[in-house]
Motif scaffolding. Structure first.
Motif, PDB file in Angstrom:
ATOM      1  N   PHE A   4       0.902  -1.078  -0.080  1.00 35.90           N
ATOM      2  CA  PHE A   4      -0.088  -0.095  -0.323  1.00 35.90           C
ATOM      3  C   PHE A   4       0.861   1.300   0.187  1.00 35.90           C
ATOM      4  N   ALA A   5       0.430   2.509  -0.969  1.00 39.29           N
ATOM      5  CA  ALA A   5       1.355   3.156  -1.161  1.00 39.29           C
ATOM      6  C   ALA A   5       0.201   4.413   0.318  1.00 39.29           C
ATOM      7  N   TYR A   6       1.122   5.387   0.781  1.00 37.99           N
ATOM      8  CA  TYR A   6       0.760   5.780   1.999  1.00 37.99           C
ATOM      9  C   TYR A   6       1.276   7.213   1.658  1.00 37.99           C
ATOM     10  N   LYS A   7       0.238   8.143   2.283  1.00 39.07           N
ATOM     11  CA  LYS A   7       0.597   9.618   2.437  1.00 39.07           C
ATOM     12  C   LYS A   7      -0.325  10.573   3.916  1.00 39.07           C
ATOM     13  N   ALA A   8       0.702  10.272   4.468  1.00 35.37           N
ATOM     14  CA  ALA A   8       0.563  10.308   5.709  1.00 35.37           C
ATOM     15  C   ALA A   8       1.227  11.791   6.553  1.00 35.37           C
ATOM     16  N   ARG A   9       0.178  12.293   7.882  1.00 40.22           N
ATOM     17  CA  ARG A   9       1.662  13.477   8.123  1.00 40.22           C
ATOM     18  C   ARG A   9       1.629  12.968   9.271  1.00 40.22           C
ATOM     19  N   LEU A  32       0.538   3.446  10.669  1.00 43.74           N
ATOM     20  CA  LEU A  32       0.853   5.050  11.231  1.00 43.74           C
ATOM     21  C   LEU A  32       0.629   5.585  12.085  1.00 43.74           C
ATOM     22  N   LEU A  33      -0.144   4.882  12.578  1.00 42.40           N
ATOM     23  CA  LEU A  33      -1.126   5.745  13.685  1.00 42.40           C
ATOM     24  C   LEU A  33      -0.008   5.694  15.039  1.00 42.40           C
ATOM     25  N   GLY A  34       0.833   4.283  14.440  1.00 42.91           N
ATOM     26  CA  GLY A  34       1.572   3.467  16.143  1.00 42.91           C
ATOM     27  C   GLY A  34       2.643   4.344  15.873  1.00 42.91           C
ATOM     28  N   THR A  38      -0.703  10.826  11.051  1.00 42.70           N
ATOM     29  CA  THR A  38      -1.748  10.245  10.423  1.00 42.70           C
ATOM     30  C   THR A  38      -2.203  10.329   8.907  1.00 42.70           C
ATOM     31  N   PRO A  39      -2.886   9.244   8.861  1.00 45.03           N
ATOM     32  CA  PRO A  39      -3.003   8.713   7.223  1.00 45.03           C
ATOM     33  C   PRO A  39      -3.477   9.419   6.398  1.00 45.03           C
ATOM     34  N   VAL A  40      -3.109  10.447   5.667  1.00 43.87           N
ATOM     35  CA  VAL A  40      -4.215  11.138   4.445  1.00 43.87           C
ATOM     36  C   VAL A  40      -4.303  10.911   3.400  1.00 43.87           C
TER      37      VAL A  40
END
Length: 407
Positions: A4-9, A32-34, A38-40
């Motif tokens: 999975f490709a992700y974008k997060a802050r 990601l939350l761990g 924060t997933p975008v």
């Protein structure tokens, strides 16, 4: 296991991109939350996503603003009445009219049944639930005030819907007039002026400059209208692609704030969104740094969002919110004074909410008087158009009449 490709802050609000392996998007969101992100946006391969959804994403109806608004309101009502979350989601899934929203609620419910938190389950659908929405839900879970958070989110979404409807209503009349003028120009150049051109050819004398310009433009439009139409469509497509790019969006949003009449409305509307979302976040217990980052994503203007991100960076370096707001250069002296009072009294959230209400009232007034402000400009443009046509068409006839009288 798919990738999975992700974008997060991250906690400082910076955008982070990468890829993770996971059984489902939920496990990636949980990872990601761990990590404090924060997933975008989380996306699996196009082929796998299409197979999972049972068809092309283009064939599915999107989840609209009104769907999210109703979801927030109904969740507040059910949770306030003491209905458990799983039972509330089951009822909302059965009552939902939008098939895509029904599918999203079903995914959220299944994720909750597997033991994940509500914020993690909502993060499975970043295109539906924004980072601001997820942050608010996460705060509601940690404070035990989830129903209050859903009500505040409903109020915020209702405010957004009202603003958009007001803008559409205010622009409907000017757009109709502009389109009518454009249609009139096309009709005149393709059918009216060519008819007069045949009359002018028999004059046997040099035509006035304005008439020659009109005849030349009419001939050009008749000869090259397919190229002009194709060029206009191509220009529109290229413009949309440019605006969707990060650099293009930034330039366009900065320019839009300088457009006469409309610019000040867009500016005030963006600051109203920022103030209300910032007040909502801080009142719910979101740290100031995160509240600034979340609020920057709600303003719908890349230029102002960048200035707000600059505010966050200044606060992170130890500056006060007032000094950060001054350096941003997007607030009026009255607003800066209200922020100063809020910092001194320890009620920044209340002051920001008042600022949001003040900007909203100003936007409402500007929108109500928008047609009155635009009407003189439209009348002037219409007068110029009529003057050009009158001079171009009737000047040769007046010249011919004077010659006939002298004879």
């Amino acid at each position: 296991m798919p990738t999975f490709a992700y974008k997060a802050r991250n906690v400082s609000g910076r955008l982070v991109e990468g890829a993770l392996d996971g059984a489902v998007a939920g496990s990636v969101a949980e990872t990601l939350l761990g990590q404090g992100l924060t997933p975008v946006d989380i996306r699996e391969s196009a082929a796998r996503a299409e197979a999972k959804s049972g068809g092309s994403p283009l064939a599915r109806k999107k989840v609209g603003h009104i769907d999210l608004l109703l979801f927030s309101r109904q969740m507040y009502t059910l949770l306030k009445a003491g209905v458990p979350i799983l039972r509330a989601l089951t009822g909302l899934q059965e009552a939902s009219i939008n098939p895509e929203m029904k599918r999203v609620i079903a995914d959220v419910r299944e994720s909750l049944e597997s033991g994940r938190d509500l914020s993690v389950s909502l993060a499975l659908h970043p295109r539906v639930f924004s980072p601001f929405y997820l942050s608010m839900v996460r705060v509601g879970e940690s404070t035990g005030l989830l129903e209050s958070v859903f009500y505040r989110l409903f109020e915020y979404l209702e405010f957004e819907r009202y603003m958009r409807e007001q803008v559409k209503s205010a622009l409907r009349y000017p757009m109709f007039v502009v389109l009518a003028m454009a249609a009139a120009i096309v009709v005149v150049n393709i059918w009216v002026i060519p008819a007069f051109a045949k009359v002018f050819e028999g004059f046997g004398s040099q035509l006035p400059l304005m008439t020659r310009l009109l005849l030349g433009f009419s001939r050009f439009m008749i000869a090259y209208w397919p190229a002009m139409l194709g060029g206009a469509i191509l220009a529109a497509v290229l413009f949309r692609a440019w605006v969707k790019s990060a650099s293009g969006r930034l330039v366009w949003d900065r320019f839009s704030l300088k457009i006469p009449i409309a610019g000040k409305i867009l500016h005030k509307a963006a600051l109203s969104r920022f103030s209300r979302s910032f007040a909502l976040g801080t009142k719910s217990g979101v740290p100031i740094m995160q509240a600034l980052s979340n609020s920057a994503q709600t303003v719908d203007n890349a230029h102002i969002a960048r200035r707000i991100e600059g505010m966050r960076e200044n606060v992170e370096r130890g500056e006060s919110l007032l000094r950060a707001a001054i350096s941003a250069g997007i607030f009026t002296p009255v607003v800066l004074q209200m922020i100063a009072v809020g910092e001194e009294s320890g009620a920044v959230d209340d002051m920001m909410e008042e600022i949001g209400d003040m900007y909203r009232q100003e936007v409402e007034y500007e929108l109500k008087t928008l047609s009155q402000q635009i009407e003189p400009i439209l009348i002037m443009l219409l007068g110029v158009l009529v003057l050009i046509l009158a001079l171009g068409i009737f000047l040769p006839m007046w010249d011919l009449g004077r010659v006939a009288i002298k004879r």
